[in-house]
Every structure is written in structure tokens, then in C-alpha cells.
Scaffold this motif. Structure first.
Motif, short mmCIF file in Angstrom:
data_model
loop_
_atom_site.label_atom_id
_atom_site.label_comp_id
_atom_site.label_asym_id
_atom_site.label_seq_id
_atom_site.Cartn_x
_atom_site.Cartn_y
_atom_site.Cartn_z
N ALA A 1 13.87 9.15 -6.54
CA ALA A 1 14.78 9.86 -6.08
C ALA A 1 14.41 11.54 -5.81
O ALA A 1 14.88 12.06 -4.91
N ALA A 2 13.25 11.71 -6.58
CA ALA A 2 12.71 13.05 -6.25
C ALA A 2 12.15 13.19 -4.69
O ALA A 2 11.87 14.29 -4.17
N ASP A 3 11.84 12.21 -3.97
CA ASP A 3 11.36 12.10 -2.91
C ASP A 3 12.28 12.19 -1.80
O ASP A 3 12.12 12.63 -0.54
N GLY B 1 24.13 -6.48 6.44
CA GLY B 1 23.63 -7.64 6.22
C GLY B 1 22.16 -7.51 4.96
O GLY B 1 22.51 -6.48 4.42
N GLU B 2 21.35 -8.40 4.91
CA GLU B 2 20.41 -8.23 3.73
C GLU B 2 19.78 -6.77 4.06
O GLU B 2 19.59 -6.29 5.27
N SER B 3 18.99 -6.24 3.08
CA SER B 3 18.31 -4.97 3.08
C SER B 3 17.12 -5.29 4.07
O SER B 3 16.43 -5.97 3.76
N VAL B 4 16.70 -4.43 4.73
CA VAL B 4 15.47 -4.18 5.47
C VAL B 4 14.79 -3.10 5.00
O VAL B 4 14.92 -1.88 5.20
N PRO B 5 13.78 -3.18 4.19
CA PRO B 5 12.84 -2.10 3.58
C PRO B 5 12.16 -1.37 4.56
O PRO B 5 11.85 -1.83 5.63
N ALA B 6 11.88 -0.18 4.41
CA ALA B 6 11.45 0.78 5.35
C ALA B 6 10.46 1.80 4.75
O ALA B 6 10.80 2.38 3.56
N ALA C 1 0.71 -1.37 0.16
CA ALA C 1 -0.10 0.09 -0.11
C ALA C 1 0.83 1.10 0.09
O ALA C 1 0.39 2.44 -0.35
N VAL C 2 2.16 1.12 0.29
CA VAL C 2 3.25 2.31 0.38
C VAL C 2 3.86 2.45 -0.93
O VAL C 2 4.55 1.33 -1.05
N PRO C 3 3.51 3.49 -1.60
CA PRO C 3 4.38 3.26 -3.00
C PRO C 3 5.97 3.69 -2.61
O PRO C 3 6.48 3.94 -1.74
N ARG D 1 4.46 12.51 1.49
CA ARG D 1 3.86 11.18 1.53
C ARG D 1 4.84 10.28 2.13
O ARG D 1 6.00 10.34 2.07
N THR D 2 4.29 9.28 2.80
CA THR D 2 5.09 8.16 3.20
C THR D 2 5.34 7.45 1.88
O THR D 2 4.69 6.95 0.94
N CYS D 3 6.60 7.00 1.72
CA CYS D 3 6.96 6.18 0.72
C CYS D 3 8.29 5.06 1.30
O CYS D 3 8.56 5.29 2.39
N ASN D 4 8.33 4.14 0.40
CA ASN D 4 9.26 2.99 0.77
C ASN D 4 10.53 2.64 0.11
O ASN D 4 10.70 3.29 -1.03
N VAL D 5 11.69 2.47 0.76
CA VAL D 5 12.84 2.30 0.33
C VAL D 5 13.40 0.81 0.76
O VAL D 5 13.02 0.12 1.61
N GLY D 6 14.36 0.37 -0.10
CA GLY D 6 14.93 -0.93 0.44
C GLY D 6 16.12 -1.06 -0.73
O GLY D 6 16.31 -0.34 -1.80
N GLY D 7 16.79 -2.11 -0.75
CA GLY D 7 17.74 -2.56 -1.52
C GLY D 7 19.08 -2.07 -1.43
O GLY D 7 19.65 -1.72 -0.26
N TRP D 8 19.73 -1.35 -2.32
CA TRP D 8 20.96 -0.52 -2.57
C TRP D 8 20.92 0.63 -3.00
O TRP D 8 20.09 0.77 -3.97
#
Length: 176
Positions: free
Chosen positions: A33-35, A95-100, A27-29, A64-71
Motif C-alpha cells: 500500500a505504501a508503494d 474477468g480473472e485478475s491479470v497481474p501486472a 523477480a519483481v516484488p 522501484r518496479t513492483c507487482n499487483v494482482g488479485g483484488w
């Protein structure tokens, strides 16, 4: 009640269900980079010979709330605003990425480690700033650099670069 898998119960501080794969925050987009506003802070206490480290902070600058993860994507740029080719490797550190999910004004973190070189050498990638993105081939934003050479000196050298995973906390991201 959540029916999250038992293996995902190691993050007691998370307010939302533990991320699993890419569908954790459907539900979270995804942030673009613009965010985000990116800040790279060189870590002088982590210098070893020609090796350097920096903390990458990605702050949600949108409304707005948005999600990041990976590298994060880290790109050295020269004075002509051209990307400079640097041998780069994504590593699973710390360690492995923890999406937030990032609410406006909150951030996520990653570490980078690079080898410096003599900018007089023909094979020494040199630039004056660093741009950061959230997806390969996607848009980039100019990072605020703390502890790096002044841009006018074009003295940022990256012979090789390792990029760590995005984490919801800065704890341990530059301890590798």
C-alpha cells in the motif's frame, strides 16, 4: 526464447512472459500500500437507480518496479478514521485478475460497484473517505476521490460493495 504455455499467448502487448498463477513475476516484488497512490473516479454515466460505479486506479508512486494482482481492498472510513463495516464481495469482473508489473509512475485498474442508501437509516454504512489496500488485513492508503461527496459532508454511503479484479488496462473495468 520463452517456453510459455500456449494458453498464455493471448496478451500480445505484454513485454514480459504472460502471468500464470502467482509465480509470474518472481523477480519483481509485490507492491505494498505504501508503494501506490490510489484514485477512485465515480462514473456518472454508469449510475442505475441506487447503483454506482467507480474506476480504481493504482499508480506506482515508489522508485522501484513492483507487482499487483488479485483484488484491491476497499474500506469506507468515517470522520473518526475508523473503518465502517460494509458487506463486500470480490467479483471476477471484468474477468480473472491479470497481474501486472508496475514501473514507477505506471498504473493498474479495477472497478467497484456499490449500492447507495439514505444516511439517515440506522443500517446505512456512511463515511467521509475511502482507503485502499493491496491485501486483506494489510495497510491502507487514503484514496483521492473524484466525483464523490465532499469529505466534510460524511455522505459516502455504501449499503453493499462489489470489487472487481485488478487489470493492467482500464478497458472494460467499469463495464459490468
Amino acid at each position: 526464447m520463452s517456453d510459455a504455455p500456449a494458453a498464455a499467448s493471448s496478451a500480445p502487448a505484454a513485454a514480459s512472459p504472460a502471468p500464470a498463477g502467482g509465480g509470474a513475476s518472481a523477480a519483481v516484488p509485490a507492491c505494498t500500500a505504501a508503494d501506490v497512490k490510489a484514485t477512485l473516479t465515480e462514473q456518472p454515466q454508469r449510475r442505475e437507480g441506487d447503483s454506482r460505479m467507480a474506476l480504481v486506479q493504482l499508480t506506482n508512486a515508489s522508485s522501484r518496479t513492483c507487482n499487483v494482482g488479485g483484488w484491491p481492498v476497499i474500506t469506507l472510513v468515517n470522520a473518526a478514521d475508523e473503518a465502517v463495516t460494509v458487506p463486500t464481495k470480490d467479483v471476477a469482473e471484468p474477468g480473472e485478475s491479470v497481474p501486472a508489473d508496475l514501473a514507477p509512475g505506471t498504473g493498474a485498474f479495477a472497478g467497484i460497484k456499490w449500492t447507495i442508501c439514505d444516511k439517515a437509516d440506522a443500517d446505512c454504512p456512511t463515511g467521509n473517505t475511502i482507503k485502499v489496500g493491496l491485501g486483506k488485513g494489510g495497510p491502507l492508503v487514503v484514496a483521492t476521490l473524484e466525483g464523490f461527496p465532499n469529505p466534510e459532508q460524511s455522505a459516502i454511503t455504501l449499503k453493499s460493495l462489489q470489487v472487481g479484479t485488478i487489470q493492467p488496462s482500464n478497458q472494460g473495468v467499469v463495464a459490468w
